[in-house]
Motif scaffolding. Structure first.
Motif, PDB file in Angstrom:
ATOM      1  N   LEU A   1       0.765  -1.088  -0.088  1.00  0.00           N
ATOM      2  CA  LEU A   1      -0.070   0.050   0.000  1.00  0.00           C
ATOM      3  C   LEU A   1       0.813   1.305  -0.103  1.00  0.00           C
ATOM      4  CD1 LEU A   1      -2.554  -0.981   2.608  1.00  0.00           C
ATOM      5  CD2 LEU A   1      -2.677  -1.191   0.303  1.00  0.00           C
ATOM      6  N   GLN A   2       1.940   1.260   0.911  1.00  0.00           N
ATOM      7  CA  GLN A   2       2.644   2.335   0.642  1.00  0.00           C
ATOM      8  C   GLN A   2       3.388   2.901  -0.232  1.00  0.00           C
ATOM      9  OE1 GLN A   2       7.220   3.391   2.953  1.00  0.00           O
ATOM     10  NE2 GLN A   2       6.002   2.057   3.991  1.00  0.00           N
ATOM     11  N   MET A   3       3.884   1.744  -1.060  1.00  0.00           N
ATOM     12  CA  MET A   3       4.764   2.067  -2.232  1.00  0.00           C
ATOM     13  C   MET A   3       3.869   2.478  -3.603  1.00  0.00           C
ATOM     14  SD  MET A   3       7.849  -0.465  -1.851  1.00  0.00           S
ATOM     15  CE  MET A   3       8.964   0.262  -3.132  1.00  0.00           C
ATOM     16  N   SER A   4       2.553   1.880  -3.184  1.00  0.00           N
ATOM     17  CA  SER A   4       1.498   2.327  -4.142  1.00  0.00           C
ATOM     18  C   SER A   4       0.538   3.476  -4.260  1.00  0.00           C
ATOM     19  CB  SER A   4       0.775   0.949  -4.471  1.00  0.00           C
ATOM     20  OG  SER A   4       1.599   0.090  -4.815  1.00  0.00           O
ATOM     21  N   SER A   5       0.287   3.786  -2.866  1.00  0.00           N
ATOM     22  CA  SER A   5      -0.624   4.919  -2.728  1.00  0.00           C
ATOM     23  C   SER A   5       0.035   6.060  -1.726  1.00  0.00           C
ATOM     24  CB  SER A   5      -1.727   4.226  -1.792  1.00  0.00           C
ATOM     25  OG  SER A   5      -2.686   5.108  -1.310  1.00  0.00           O
ATOM     26  N   PRO A   6       0.271   7.152  -2.221  1.00  0.00           N
ATOM     27  CA  PRO A   6       0.852   8.272  -1.475  1.00  0.00           C
ATOM     28  C   PRO A   6      -0.003   8.515  -0.274  1.00  0.00           C
ATOM     29  CG  PRO A   6       0.624   8.724  -3.986  1.00  0.00           C
ATOM     30  CD  PRO A   6       0.072   7.477  -3.788  1.00  0.00           C
ATOM     31  N   SER A   7      -1.240   8.334  -0.221  1.00  0.00           N
ATOM     32  CA  SER A   7      -2.183   8.608   0.849  1.00  0.00           C
ATOM     33  C   SER A   7      -1.650   7.844   1.760  1.00  0.00           C
ATOM     34  CB  SER A   7      -3.531   8.359   0.472  1.00  0.00           C
ATOM     35  OG  SER A   7      -3.805   7.208  -0.029  1.00  0.00           O
TER      36      SER A   7
ATOM     37  N   ARG B   1     -15.711   2.975   2.302  1.00  0.00           N
ATOM     38  CA  ARG B   1     -14.965   1.692   2.159  1.00  0.00           C
ATOM     39  C   ARG B   1     -15.075   0.824   0.975  1.00  0.00           C
ATOM     40  NH1 ARG B   1     -20.091   1.119   4.500  1.00  0.00           N
ATOM     41  NH2 ARG B   1     -21.293  -0.511   4.199  1.00  0.00           N
ATOM     42  N   GLU B   2     -16.267   1.203   0.241  1.00  0.00           N
ATOM     43  CA  GLU B   2     -16.479   0.744  -1.270  1.00  0.00           C
ATOM     44  C   GLU B   2     -15.166   1.240  -2.133  1.00  0.00           C
ATOM     45  OE1 GLU B   2     -17.586  -2.258  -1.987  1.00  0.00           O
ATOM     46  OE2 GLU B   2     -18.365  -2.511   0.164  1.00  0.00           O
ATOM     47  N   THR B   3     -15.103   2.507  -1.888  1.00  0.00           N
ATOM     48  CA  THR B   3     -14.319   3.332  -2.703  1.00  0.00           C
ATOM     49  C   THR B   3     -12.694   2.712  -2.566  1.00  0.00           C
ATOM     50  OG1 THR B   3     -15.617   5.120  -2.941  1.00  0.00           O
ATOM     51  CG2 THR B   3     -13.399   5.429  -3.380  1.00  0.00           C
ATOM     52  N   LEU B   4     -12.549   2.578  -0.943  1.00  0.00           N
ATOM     53  CA  LEU B   4     -11.195   1.989  -0.718  1.00  0.00           C
ATOM     54  C   LEU B   4     -10.766   0.670  -1.410  1.00  0.00           C
ATOM     55  CD1 LEU B   4     -11.083   3.384   2.886  1.00  0.00           C
ATOM     56  CD2 LEU B   4      -9.745   4.471   1.129  1.00  0.00           C
ATOM     57  N   LYS B   5     -12.077  -0.107  -1.340  1.00  0.00           N
ATOM     58  CA  LYS B   5     -11.589  -1.432  -1.751  1.00  0.00           C
ATOM     59  C   LYS B   5     -11.266  -1.350  -3.095  1.00  0.00           C
ATOM     60  CE  LYS B   5     -14.645  -4.652  -0.341  1.00  0.00           C
ATOM     61  NZ  LYS B   5     -15.638  -5.607  -0.015  1.00  0.00           N
ATOM     62  N   VAL B   6     -12.110  -0.628  -4.032  1.00  0.00           N
ATOM     63  CA  VAL B   6     -11.766  -0.492  -5.434  1.00  0.00           C
ATOM     64  C   VAL B   6     -10.418   0.063  -5.781  1.00  0.00           C
ATOM     65  CG1 VAL B   6     -12.329   0.543  -7.518  1.00  0.00           C
ATOM     66  CG2 VAL B   6     -14.141  -0.256  -6.137  1.00  0.00           C
ATOM     67  N   GLU B   7     -10.032   1.063  -4.982  1.00  0.00           N
ATOM     68  CA  GLU B   7      -8.572   1.453  -5.096  1.00  0.00           C
ATOM     69  C   GLU B   7      -7.678   0.639  -4.771  1.00  0.00           C
ATOM     70  OE1 GLU B   7      -5.697   5.140  -3.200  1.00  0.00           O
ATOM     71  OE2 GLU B   7      -7.938   5.074  -2.813  1.00  0.00           O
TER      72      GLU B   7
ATOM     73  N   SER C   1      -7.937  -2.643  -4.937  1.00  0.00           N
ATOM     74  CA  SER C   1      -7.963  -3.776  -6.030  1.00  0.00           C
ATOM     75  C   SER C   1      -7.129  -3.355  -7.034  1.00  0.00           C
ATOM     76  CB  SER C   1      -9.529  -4.018  -6.332  1.00  0.00           C
ATOM     77  OG  SER C   1      -9.574  -4.985  -7.371  1.00  0.00           O
ATOM     78  N   ASP C   2      -7.332  -2.309  -7.546  1.00  0.00           N
ATOM     79  CA  ASP C   2      -6.759  -1.414  -8.892  1.00  0.00           C
ATOM     80  C   ASP C   2      -5.096  -1.524  -8.601  1.00  0.00           C
ATOM     81  OD1 ASP C   2      -9.203  -1.107 -10.150  1.00  0.00           O
ATOM     82  OD2 ASP C   2      -9.217   1.126  -9.361  1.00  0.00           O
ATOM     83  N   ILE C   3      -4.623  -1.253  -7.276  1.00  0.00           N
ATOM     84  CA  ILE C   3      -3.328  -1.215  -7.098  1.00  0.00           C
ATOM     85  C   ILE C   3      -2.615  -2.820  -7.163  1.00  0.00           C
ATOM     86  CG2 ILE C   3      -1.627  -1.092  -5.147  1.00  0.00           C
ATOM     87  CD1 ILE C   3      -3.173   1.463  -4.164  1.00  0.00           C
ATOM     88  N   VAL C   4      -3.522  -3.807  -6.785  1.00  0.00           N
ATOM     89  CA  VAL C   4      -2.980  -4.869  -6.813  1.00  0.00           C
ATOM     90  C   VAL C   4      -2.912  -5.766  -8.075  1.00  0.00           C
ATOM     91  CG1 VAL C   4      -3.365  -7.416  -5.659  1.00  0.00           C
ATOM     92  CG2 VAL C   4      -3.411  -5.185  -4.338  1.00  0.00           C
ATOM     93  N   VAL C   5      -4.054  -5.349  -8.782  1.00  0.00           N
ATOM     94  CA  VAL C   5      -4.322  -5.846 -10.240  1.00  0.00           C
ATOM     95  C   VAL C   5      -3.080  -5.295 -11.037  1.00  0.00           C
ATOM     96  CG1 VAL C   5      -5.424  -5.816 -12.175  1.00  0.00           C
ATOM     97  CG2 VAL C   5      -6.727  -6.295 -10.080  1.00  0.00           C
ATOM     98  N   ASP C   6      -2.434  -3.897 -10.808  1.00  0.00           N
ATOM     99  CA  ASP C   6      -1.486  -3.571 -11.869  1.00  0.00           C
ATOM    100  C   ASP C   6      -0.184  -4.308 -11.394  1.00  0.00           C
ATOM    101  OD1 ASP C   6      -3.205  -1.918 -13.315  1.00  0.00           O
ATOM    102  OD2 ASP C   6      -2.917  -0.239 -11.898  1.00  0.00           O
ATOM    103  N   LEU C   7       0.047  -4.375 -10.051  1.00  0.00           N
ATOM    104  CA  LEU C   7       1.043  -5.119  -9.398  1.00  0.00           C
ATOM    105  C   LEU C   7       1.392  -6.213  -9.922  1.00  0.00           C
ATOM    106  CD1 LEU C   7       3.595  -5.248  -7.498  1.00  0.00           C
ATOM    107  CD2 LEU C   7       1.871  -5.884  -5.601  1.00  0.00           C
ATOM    108  N   ILE C   8       0.394  -7.138 -10.040  1.00  0.00           N
ATOM    109  CA  ILE C   8       0.260  -8.653 -10.428  1.00  0.00           C
ATOM    110  C   ILE C   8       0.534  -8.774 -12.177  1.00  0.00           C
ATOM    111  CG2 ILE C   8      -1.188 -10.595 -10.962  1.00  0.00           C
ATOM    112  CD1 ILE C   8      -2.462 -10.202  -8.156  1.00  0.00           C
TER     113      ILE C   8
ATOM    114  N   GLY D   1      -3.386 -13.960  -5.846  1.00  0.00           N
ATOM    115  CA  GLY D   1      -4.228 -12.768  -6.418  1.00  0.00           C
ATOM    116  C   GLY D   1      -4.826 -11.905  -5.787  1.00  0.00           C
ATOM    117  N   TRP D   2      -5.577 -11.180  -6.143  1.00  0.00           N
ATOM    118  CA  TRP D   2      -6.655 -10.363  -5.427  1.00  0.00           C
ATOM    119  C   TRP D   2      -7.830 -10.932  -5.188  1.00  0.00           C
ATOM    120  CZ3 TRP D   2      -6.385  -7.415  -1.425  1.00  0.00           C
ATOM    121  CH2 TRP D   2      -7.418  -6.428  -0.878  1.00  0.00           C
ATOM    122  N   THR D   3      -8.596 -11.471  -6.283  1.00  0.00           N
ATOM    123  CA  THR D   3      -9.644 -12.145  -6.127  1.00  0.00           C
ATOM    124  C   THR D   3      -9.569 -13.554  -6.562  1.00  0.00           C
ATOM    125  OG1 THR D   3     -10.195 -11.512  -8.705  1.00  0.00           O
ATOM    126  CG2 THR D   3     -11.206  -9.988  -7.005  1.00  0.00           C
ATOM    127  N   GLY D   4      -8.453 -14.122  -7.043  1.00  0.00           N
ATOM    128  CA  GLY D   4      -8.073 -15.382  -7.237  1.00  0.00           C
ATOM    129  C   GLY D   4      -6.905 -15.358  -8.321  1.00  0.00           C
TER     130      GLY D   4
END
Length: 265
Positions: A45-51, A110-116, A118-125, A153-156
């Motif tokens: 999270l830290q290296m992918s999300s400046p927030s 929480r749903e917005t955070l989950k989507v964000e 998910s996008d971070i992990v999918v790009d990483l994979i 994976g994130w969802t599988g």
């Protein structure tokens, strides 16, 4: 309030402020850990999300402020200084309101955070490359997550089929950190080769990997530890409320101040 009750209130408030000193040190340490950690999901999270870095800096600031408040509260209680007790009460109330506001924002977003996430992990994979030294820490952190949670994976595991390196090799390799075989986990990173050759292009169903996605694993961890999380949050809020009650009670019953009690530098 009698003098005996004032003394009891004063020393109880002193003990509460010692707790705040400890709490502030814990928050400060947690913020520093988030910035320094390179081997867990926090690093992803830290290296992918400046927030998250901003959040860690906020935690460090809140921890330092809490420790300062604890010190001021101890000083104000022991020496019966009304202005310090009033300042302590005001800061404590602001912190409590901030915590409530932050909890509400997290809950409703929480749903917005989950989507964000998910996008971070999918790009990483998708871009995962064991030879890429620039992203070594980030990739190692994700490998660590998959091994610790026993997920893929994130969802599988199907998300790994989008990895460019695996596609170029017709998916005849798979991520070692996803494996359900102990011999692959010794390597712990990079890609492992299928023992049994597959005619044509393989799929994730041919890989000896965990079926559960890490999103389900993280959600299950949160569910399993929800009682502890809520208990800690409730405990902190109760301590803050009691500190506010004791400080305002003591402040109201101090009729005169002797500033000669304050230590001189």
């Amino acid at each position: 309030m009698g003098s005996g009750c004032v003394k009891v209130t004063k020393y109880f408030l002193f003990l509460f402020n010692l707790l705040f000193l400890i709490l502030g040190a814990v928050i400060l340490g947690f913020g520093i850990w988030i910035l320094a950690d390179k081997t867990s999901f926090i690093a992803v999270l830290q290296m992918s999300s400046p927030s998250l870095k901003t959040g860690a800096c906020i935690l460090i600031g809140v921890g330092a402020l809490t420790m300062l408040m604890g010190f001021l509260g101890c000083l104000g209680a022991v020496n019966e200084i009304r202005c310090l007790l009033g300042l302590y009460f005001t800061c404590l109330m602001l912190i409590l309101l901030t915590q409530i506001a932050a909890a509400l924002v997290i809950y409703f977003q929480r749903e917005t955070l989950k989507v964000e996430l998910s996008d971070i992990v999918v790009d990483l994979i998708k871009d995962y490359d064991p030879l890429n030294e620039d992203k070594r820490n980030l990739q190692d952190a994700w490998d660590y997550v998959q091994m610790q949670i026993a997920c893929c994976g994130w969802t599988g595991a199907k998300e790994w089929e989008n990895n460019e390196i695996l596609r170029n090799k017709s998916n005849t390799e798979y991520p070692c950190s996803c494996s359900n075989r102990s011999k692959d986990l010794v390597e712990g990173r990079g890609f492992c080769v299928l023992d049994d050759p597959v005619n044509g292009t393989a799929t994730y169903a041919d890989w000896p990997v965990h079926e559960q996605g890490c999103m389900d694993g993280v959600e299950q961890w949160l569910k399993d530890n929800l009682g502890i999380i809520l208990g800690v949050c409730t405990g902190v809020a109760v301590v803050e409320l009691l500190g506010m009650i004791l400080s305002i009670s003591l402040c109201k019953n101090i009729h005169s101040e002797d500033y000669t009690k304050v230590p001189k530098s």
